[in-house]
Scaffold this motif. Sequence first.
Motif, PDB file in Angstrom:
ATOM      1  N   LYS A 143      31.903   7.327  62.953  1.00  9.78           N
ATOM      2  CA  LYS A 143      33.304   7.564  63.257  1.00  9.78           C
ATOM      3  C   LYS A 143      34.167   7.351  62.010  1.00  9.78           C
ATOM      4  CE  LYS A 143      32.853   5.848  68.026  1.00  9.78           C
ATOM      5  NZ  LYS A 143      33.167   4.717  68.931  1.00  9.78           N
ATOM      6  N   ASP A 144      35.359   7.887  62.061  1.00 12.11           N
ATOM      7  CA  ASP A 144      36.337   7.646  60.995  1.00 12.11           C
ATOM      8  C   ASP A 144      36.960   6.263  61.175  1.00 12.11           C
ATOM      9  OD1 ASP A 144      35.984  10.201  59.910  1.00 12.11           O
ATOM     10  OD2 ASP A 144      37.525  11.067  61.230  1.00 12.11           O
ATOM     11  N   GLY A 145      37.407   5.672  60.084  1.00 12.16           N
ATOM     12  CA  GLY A 145      38.202   4.443  60.156  1.00 12.16           C
ATOM     13  C   GLY A 145      37.433   3.177  60.408  1.00 12.16           C
ATOM     14  N   LEU A 146      36.124   3.146  60.150  1.00 13.35           N
ATOM     15  CA  LEU A 146      35.321   1.948  60.363  1.00 13.35           C
ATOM     16  C   LEU A 146      35.358   1.059  59.126  1.00 13.35           C
ATOM     17  CD1 LEU A 146      32.161   3.648  61.942  1.00 13.35           C
ATOM     18  CD2 LEU A 146      33.993   2.470  63.185  1.00 13.35           C
ATOM     19  N   THR A 147      35.625  -0.233  59.326  1.00 14.75           N
ATOM     20  CA  THR A 147      35.654  -1.165  58.202  1.00 14.75           C
ATOM     21  C   THR A 147      34.958  -2.474  58.554  1.00 14.75           C
ATOM     22  OG1 THR A 147      37.824  -1.982  58.905  1.00 14.75           O
ATOM     23  CG2 THR A 147      37.790  -0.266  57.209  1.00 14.75           C
ATOM     24  N   PHE A 148      34.417  -3.115  57.518  1.00 11.84           N
ATOM     25  CA  PHE A 148      33.859  -4.454  57.661  1.00 11.84           C
ATOM     26  C   PHE A 148      34.989  -5.484  57.678  1.00 11.84           C
ATOM     27  CE2 PHE A 148      29.999  -2.504  55.673  1.00 11.84           C
ATOM     28  CZ  PHE A 148      29.061  -2.915  56.611  1.00 11.84           C
TER      29      PHE A 148
ATOM     30  N   GLY B 240      27.932  -3.830  88.978  1.00 11.55           N
ATOM     31  CA  GLY B 240      27.137  -3.155  89.989  1.00 11.55           C
ATOM     32  C   GLY B 240      26.609  -1.792  89.611  1.00 11.55           C
ATOM     33  N   LYS B 241      26.779  -1.369  88.345  1.00  9.34           N
ATOM     34  CA  LYS B 241      26.345  -0.038  87.931  1.00  9.34           C
ATOM     35  C   LYS B 241      25.284  -0.146  86.843  1.00  9.34           C
ATOM     36  CE  LYS B 241      30.868   2.099  88.836  1.00  9.34           C
ATOM     37  NZ  LYS B 241      31.988   2.881  88.244  1.00  9.34           N
ATOM     38  N   PRO B 242      24.349   0.835  86.806  1.00 11.65           N
ATOM     39  CA  PRO B 242      23.364   0.824  85.722  1.00 11.65           C
ATOM     40  C   PRO B 242      24.044   0.978  84.364  1.00 11.65           C
ATOM     41  CG  PRO B 242      22.704   2.338  87.486  1.00 11.65           C
ATOM     42  CD  PRO B 242      24.119   1.918  87.764  1.00 11.65           C
ATOM     43  N   ALA B 243      23.456   0.399  83.347  1.00 12.30           N
ATOM     44  CA  ALA B 243      23.992   0.523  81.990  1.00 12.30           C
ATOM     45  C   ALA B 243      23.871   1.970  81.515  1.00 12.30           C
ATOM     46  CB  ALA B 243      23.243  -0.402  81.047  1.00 12.30           C
ATOM     47  N   GLN B 244      24.889   2.425  80.798  1.00 10.34           N
ATOM     48  CA  GLN B 244      24.871   3.767  80.209  1.00 10.34           C
ATOM     49  C   GLN B 244      24.856   3.656  78.694  1.00 10.34           C
ATOM     50  OE1 GLN B 244      27.948   6.462  81.709  1.00 10.34           O
ATOM     51  NE2 GLN B 244      28.255   5.101  83.449  1.00 10.34           N
ATOM     52  N   LEU B 245      24.140   4.553  78.049  1.00 10.55           N
ATOM     53  CA  LEU B 245      24.142   4.613  76.594  1.00 10.55           C
ATOM     54  C   LEU B 245      25.387   5.346  76.127  1.00 10.55           C
ATOM     55  CD1 LEU B 245      22.460   4.023  74.026  1.00 10.55           C
ATOM     56  CD2 LEU B 245      21.543   6.352  74.238  1.00 10.55           C
ATOM     57  N   VAL B 246      26.145   4.718  75.241  1.00  9.85           N
ATOM     58  CA  VAL B 246      27.395   5.303  74.747  1.00  9.85           C
ATOM     59  C   VAL B 246      27.462   5.130  73.229  1.00  9.85           C
ATOM     60  CG1 VAL B 246      28.655   4.927  76.911  1.00  9.85           C
ATOM     61  CG2 VAL B 246      28.665   3.151  75.136  1.00  9.85           C
ATOM     62  N   PRO B 247      28.303   5.908  72.545  1.00  6.80           N
ATOM     63  CA  PRO B 247      28.455   5.740  71.099  1.00  6.80           C
ATOM     64  C   PRO B 247      29.125   4.408  70.766  1.00  6.80           C
ATOM     65  CG  PRO B 247      29.305   7.872  71.837  1.00  6.80           C
ATOM     66  CD  PRO B 247      29.085   7.046  73.064  1.00  6.80           C
ATOM     67  N   ASP B 248      28.809   3.875  69.600  1.00  6.00           N
ATOM     68  CA  ASP B 248      29.487   2.680  69.096  1.00  6.00           C
ATOM     69  C   ASP B 248      30.044   2.990  67.704  1.00  6.00           C
ATOM     70  OD1 ASP B 248      30.474   0.171  68.702  1.00  6.00           O
ATOM     71  OD2 ASP B 248      28.575  -0.882  68.861  1.00  6.00           O
ATOM     72  N   LEU B 249      29.298   2.756  66.651  1.00  2.00           N
ATOM     73  CA  LEU B 249      29.736   3.181  65.329  1.00  2.00           C
ATOM     74  C   LEU B 249      29.640   4.703  65.177  1.00  2.00           C
ATOM     75  CD1 LEU B 249      27.968   0.509  63.084  1.00  2.00           C
ATOM     76  CD2 LEU B 249      30.402   0.608  63.638  1.00  2.00           C
ATOM     77  N   ALA B 250      28.728   5.302  65.915  1.00  2.00           N
ATOM     78  CA  ALA B 250      28.503   6.745  65.823  1.00  2.00           C
ATOM     79  C   ALA B 250      29.430   7.506  66.752  1.00  2.00           C
ATOM     80  CB  ALA B 250      27.051   7.069  66.137  1.00  2.00           C
ATOM     81  N   THR B 251      29.561   8.799  66.492  1.00  2.00           N
ATOM     82  CA  THR B 251      30.421   9.651  67.310  1.00  2.00           C
ATOM     83  C   THR B 251      29.742  10.072  68.601  1.00  2.00           C
ATOM     84  OG1 THR B 251      29.638  11.607  66.115  1.00  2.00           O
ATOM     85  CG2 THR B 251      31.657  10.541  65.304  1.00  2.00           C
ATOM     86  N   ASP B 252      28.410   9.994  68.646  1.00  2.00           N
ATOM     87  CA  ASP B 252      27.668  10.315  69.863  1.00  2.00           C
ATOM     88  C   ASP B 252      26.410   9.461  69.888  1.00  2.00           C
ATOM     89  OD1 ASP B 252      25.781  11.499  68.146  1.00  2.00           O
ATOM     90  OD2 ASP B 252      26.607  13.509  68.409  1.00  2.00           O
TER      91      ASP B 252
END
Length: 574
Positions: A124-129, A96-108
């Motif tokens: 971000k730190d600690g990202l791996t495939f 019921g809420k509008p979508a918000q843009l948030v970080p994913d792989l990035a810190t912001d």
Amino acid sequence: MVSKSPAPLLTRRTVLAGSVLAGLGATSFLAACGANERQGSSSGQGSSSAPAKGGTLTVLVSSTATNFDPAKSQSLAITSLGLVHRRLTAWKVESGKPAQLVPDLATDVGSTSDDGTTWTFTLKDGLTFSDGSPIRAADVKWGLERSFAASFSGGLTYHKDLLAGAAGYAGPFEGAHLDSIAAPDDKTLVFTLARPYGDWGWVASTPAFAPVPEGKGAEADYGLKPVSSGPYVLSTVQQGVKLELTRNEHWDAKTDDVRPALPDTVVFSLGQATDVVSQRLAADSAADQSAFGAGFVSPAQLVQVANNPAAKDRLVTSQSGALAFLSLNTRRGALQDAGVRKAFQYAVDKSAFQVATAGTAALAGEIATTLITDGIAGREEFDLYPTEKTGDPAKAKELLAQAGHPDGLSGLTLLVSQSNNGPAQAQAIQASLAKAGITVTLQVLDEDAYYAAINTVNAQEYDLALASWQPDFPSANANLQPLFATSAIGDGGYNSARYSNPAVDAAIATAQATVDTDAAAKAWVAVDKAVMADSPVVPLIYTRNSFLRGSKVTNFFIGAFPAYPNYLAVGVSS
């Protein structure tokens, strides 16, 4: 955006056809259940009181083939591709809420120091495939560059139009690279755009921003064996039968705020007939208790579900959805005159279109008067042509007479896709226009011919066309620019009204360049009003989508945008 029949990936082509909208690749035009019409704005949860980890979730889809190549995908951030591939940014979608843009792989969500021309992201730190290798800025750069190669076309193209120096670029496989995508170190990405663009953070949530290990992904079938950055890997591929996702042991939940990754396994069961899916889910037996349908529940099935107490509680309906509209080809005959086009705003019986769409107004969706769809932040309600929902034929005749057509209009053609209930919708439009002295002949085309006519100037001459549009990301930018910018006429664009207004083009450019969110929203509302004042289209309804789930499916809900379940949140109970 346009539609065909439900596939695991929601594509742009799945949301523009004359009477067709998309489930996850496509399906019939919209539906909702009057008895449950606002459930999409409530919890929409499964049988357990709280989402639980574990189990196998099955998604029933009608397409027989798909792939998980981010370069080729137009998938929304919350649907199937998002289970396998992360992007720089993501969408936080809640019931019921509008979508918000948030970080994913990035810190912001990205920062700009020059009013929108240069954008910087830090990983971000600690990202791996999934192969255990670290995700570096160079891998995001490689993935984006890879999307420019002709053999990997088909995905969303916002970044291709915006990155400086990208014209003529053909991908990285011959050693060429884009200077406008800079990776000065393993954590930093700097994008240089050809012009200021305030929505670059949203663009960074599109599929092409998923990382691909540098040097990999040259093979044509990469989409069937991708290297994952998300919580799941594609472990089993039986084209025409099923795709199976299992857990990525190298994914770290601490770095991911949008993917709870509840099921142990996600199975996409391919080649399922939509009506049969609804019947199976309504019956709720055996493995179907842990399944949901990717496609919309058809109007006929909705009636049956509404009369089934056990099933209707498992139906989840969107508050709104894509905008359905009637395009007026502004390059054709009398339709070049805005005075003539305004008569159509009164001539169309929108209530008849609702009935043709889904039997009743409650099933079809609310009457539309604006171009920015519901669930988009900053959207403003207005109506430049107030009238009854049944229209005002007398007012339409009056406006036609004032424009020099006292005897009305004749010989017009109305283009529509033959898919699903498109012809019935076109007949409803045809009948209401006739009451206003406007005679129309229907041109019913198969989907490919319909798309060719919309996307290619002079491929198929038409005066009017039925269409619909779901934005690629939750911004009015994605509502308006693709449909009304001069640059979107032909050459694969979706400006089916062939509308060209230099003042509107300038206003679109100004709104796109506005970084401040509130100021941008006001600028886009001004564009909405300016376009509607010219009347290149008649908004019809804001369509609704209904989806059915099994009794063990949990956390199954639809946010205010988009009008589809959030695949990333769904789980199953034991």
